[in-house]
Design an enzyme around this catalytic site. Structure first.
Site, PDB file in Angstrom:
ATOM      1  CE  LYS A   1     -11.437  62.927  58.321  1.00 19.09           C
ATOM      2  NZ  LYS A   1     -12.569  62.878  59.238  1.00 19.09           N
TER       3      LYS A   1
ATOM      4  CE  LYS B   1     -18.326  54.892  55.995  1.00 21.31           C
ATOM      5  NZ  LYS B   1     -17.112  55.220  55.421  1.00 21.31           N
TER       6      LYS B   1
ATOM      7  CE  LYS C   1     -16.722  62.249  50.248  1.00 18.42           C
ATOM      8  NZ  LYS C   1     -16.961  62.395  51.631  1.00 18.42           N
TER       9      LYS C   1
HETATM   10  P1  TYM Z   1     -16.761  63.924  58.074  1.00 18.35           P
HETATM   11  O1  TYM Z   1     -15.994  63.617  59.305  1.00 18.35           O
HETATM   12  O2  TYM Z   1     -16.729  62.935  56.965  1.00 18.35           O
HETATM   13  O3  TYM Z   1     -16.320  65.316  57.475  1.00 18.35           O
HETATM   14  C1  TYM Z   1     -16.269  66.465  58.281  1.00 18.35           C
HETATM   15  C2  TYM Z   1     -16.690  67.685  57.503  1.00 18.35           C
HETATM   16  O4  TYM Z   1     -15.874  67.858  56.338  1.00 18.35           O
HETATM   17  C3  TYM Z   1     -16.690  67.989  55.194  1.00 18.35           C
HETATM   18  N1  TYM Z   1     -16.007  67.385  54.026  1.00 18.35           N
HETATM   19  C4  TYM Z   1     -15.894  67.975  52.840  1.00 18.35           C
HETATM   20  N2  TYM Z   1     -16.310  69.180  52.403  1.00 18.35           N
HETATM   21  C5  TYM Z   1     -15.998  69.516  51.137  1.00 18.35           C
HETATM   22  N3  TYM Z   1     -15.291  68.707  50.297  1.00 18.35           N
HETATM   23  C6  TYM Z   1     -14.854  67.487  50.698  1.00 18.35           C
HETATM   24  N4  TYM Z   1     -14.131  66.733  49.876  1.00 18.35           N
HETATM   25  C7  TYM Z   1     -15.148  67.079  52.028  1.00 18.35           C
HETATM   26  N5  TYM Z   1     -14.874  65.964  52.750  1.00 18.35           N
HETATM   27  C8  TYM Z   1     -15.420  66.169  53.976  1.00 18.35           C
HETATM   28  C9  TYM Z   1     -17.963  67.225  55.526  1.00 18.35           C
HETATM   29  O5  TYM Z   1     -19.029  67.646  54.714  1.00 18.35           O
HETATM   30  C10 TYM Z   1     -18.134  67.589  56.980  1.00 18.35           C
HETATM   31  O6  TYM Z   1     -18.747  68.849  57.108  1.00 18.35           O
HETATM   32  N6  TYM Z   1     -21.451  62.859  59.422  1.00 18.35           N
HETATM   33  C11 TYM Z   1     -20.381  63.842  59.538  1.00 18.35           C
HETATM   34  C12 TYM Z   1     -19.962  64.123  60.979  1.00 18.35           C
HETATM   35  C13 TYM Z   1     -21.080  64.535  61.850  1.00 18.35           C
HETATM   36  C14 TYM Z   1     -21.754  65.796  61.835  1.00 18.35           C
HETATM   37  C15 TYM Z   1     -22.719  65.731  62.856  1.00 18.35           C
HETATM   38  C16 TYM Z   1     -21.611  66.947  61.042  1.00 18.35           C
HETATM   39  C17 TYM Z   1     -21.641  63.788  62.849  1.00 18.35           C
HETATM   40  N7  TYM Z   1     -22.633  64.506  63.447  1.00 18.35           N
HETATM   41  C18 TYM Z   1     -23.571  66.814  63.137  1.00 18.35           C
HETATM   42  C19 TYM Z   1     -22.472  68.028  61.334  1.00 18.35           C
HETATM   43  C20 TYM Z   1     -23.424  67.956  62.344  1.00 18.35           C
HETATM   44  C21 TYM Z   1     -19.178  63.305  58.795  1.00 18.35           C
HETATM   45  O7  TYM Z   1     -19.018  62.119  58.622  1.00 18.35           O
HETATM   46  O8  TYM Z   1     -18.274  64.258  58.457  1.00 18.35           O
END
Ligand code: TYM
Length: 329
Positions: free
Chosen positions: A197, A111, A194
């Site tokens: 967004k 980031k 991967k």
């Molecule tokens: P975020 O918002 O980036 O993504 C949400 C979830 O989607 C999964 N994900 C993927 N899985 C497989 N392939 C991909 N290309 C892919 N892109 C996204 C992420 O692994 C995630 O499970 N830090 C987290 C949000 C968060 C969180 C938490 C998650 C905040 N607190 C507590 C679990 C528990 C995040 O940025 O996810």
């Protein structure tokens, strides 16, 4: 019954990576566990969304959660900022998270590279807030995609450290989880990496069929196999990874055979892939639009979730305050 916690940042529409990395597990887990699924709006502030964008994105993810099949009668569905106890726990946990380990986190380094003019303290302490999200409900399991593995490692470290520091077995040590065993990574269509967004390579649940098909048809490929059974390059493997999650075993086998015998036509493969993705997303897309229009229902869901999540979170923070020595006079 074991407890499950997971969240998604409201930074745009859900894509296939979010669905197959996270939401698909949520749906099955809500039948078997005590589940907390939230919208991580505090976390999304690290990228400075406008107030309007932030609110719209929260509504969007909420509607998408429900359209995918999350059921507010089975799971506690809530918005992170509706539970201020999470912010308090994060403050308390930050006192034994160290600068060096936070700076070394891959997601922080990534980031900081992506937004060099906005390397804010929230980015640095992101894993502390995430740990607090999870341990505040004493989670056993956390369904996430592969990209969250390191954050989960940090969560386990912080929870263990707290337990040692206060000589208690207080926090449960949560495990990352996927029914298919290893955590998964859904690739983008741009040949490597991967789906994300912000990567500009996403296929979104709300994509209309025509533009969706166009995206798939534009996916990067190679010049084709020249010898039977030759290994696949990454862009081709990626197309098959996507097929693995949306297509039938027969379809996958058909195209794998065609590849092995060098008869494959990538145009046909992509056409089939697009068709299978559209078949999968269409009912969800239609439900998203219906649910988004139902403001009263969205408010009701948020209220139900808020109350349950607050009760669970406040209990933990009360106990943590006592363990730390913050006691009422
Ligand atoms: P975020 O918002 O980036 O993504 C949400 C979830 O989607 C999964 N994900 C993927 N899985 C497989 N392939 C991909 N290309 C892919 N892109 C996204 C992420 O692994 C995630 O499970 N830090 C987290 C949000 C968060 C969180 C938490 C998650 C905040 N607190 C507590 C679990 C528990 C995040 O940025 O996810």
């Amino acid at each position: 019954m074991q407890t499950v916690v997971s969240g998604i940042r409201p930074t745009g529409n859900l894509h296939l990576g979010n669905y197959f990395g996270a939401v698909k597990n949520f749906l099955r887990m809500q039948e078997e566990y005590n589940c907390y699924f939230f919208i991580a709006d505090y976390h999304s502030l690290t990228t400075h969304p406008t107030p309007e964008n932030l609110h719209n994105s929260v509504r969007q993810i909420l509607a998408e959660y429900l359209a995918c099949g999350l059921d507010p009668e089975k799971s506690t569905i809530y918005i992170q900022s509706d539970v201020p106890a999470i912010a308090e726990l994060s403050l308390l946990m930050s006192m034994n998270a160290y600068l060096g380990e936070l700076e070394r986190t891959t997601s922080f380094k990534d980031k900081a590279r992506q937004q060099p003019n906005n390397v804010n303290a929230g980015l640095l302490t992101y894993p502390v807030l995430m740990a607090s999200d999870i341990i505040i409900h004493q989670a056993d399991k956390v369904p996430v995609g592969k990209d969250q593995e390191q954050n989960l490692e940090m969560t386990r470290k912080f929870a263990t450290r707290f337990n040692h520091m206060y000589n208690q077995d207080y926090f449960k040590i949560p495990q990352p989880f996927n029914y298919g065993e290893a955590l998964i990574k859904i690739p983008g269509l741009d040949g490597s990496g991967k789906m994300g967004k912000s990567e500009g390579n996403g296929i979104f649940l709300v994509d209309e069929p025509k533009p969706l098909q166009k995206k798939v048809m534009r996916a990067v490929t190679d010049s084709g196999p020249t010898e039977p059974n030759s290994p696949m390059t990454e862009p081709i493997q990626n197309l098959f990874t996507l097929m693995d999650v949306v297509s039938t075993p027969d379809t996958i086998e058909y195209f794998k055979d065609k590849y092995a015998t060098c008869e494959i036509r990538y145009g046909d493969l992509k056409k089939q892939l697009a068709e299978d993705i559209i078949k999968f997303t269409t009912p969800i897309r239609e439900r998203i639009n219906d649910i988004k229009a139902n403001e009263a229902y969205l408010s009701k869901v948020v209220k139900m979730g808020r109350e349950k999540a607050q009760a669970s979170a406040e209990k933990t923070v009360k106990e943590v305050r006592e363990i730390i020595g913050i006691k009422r006079f």
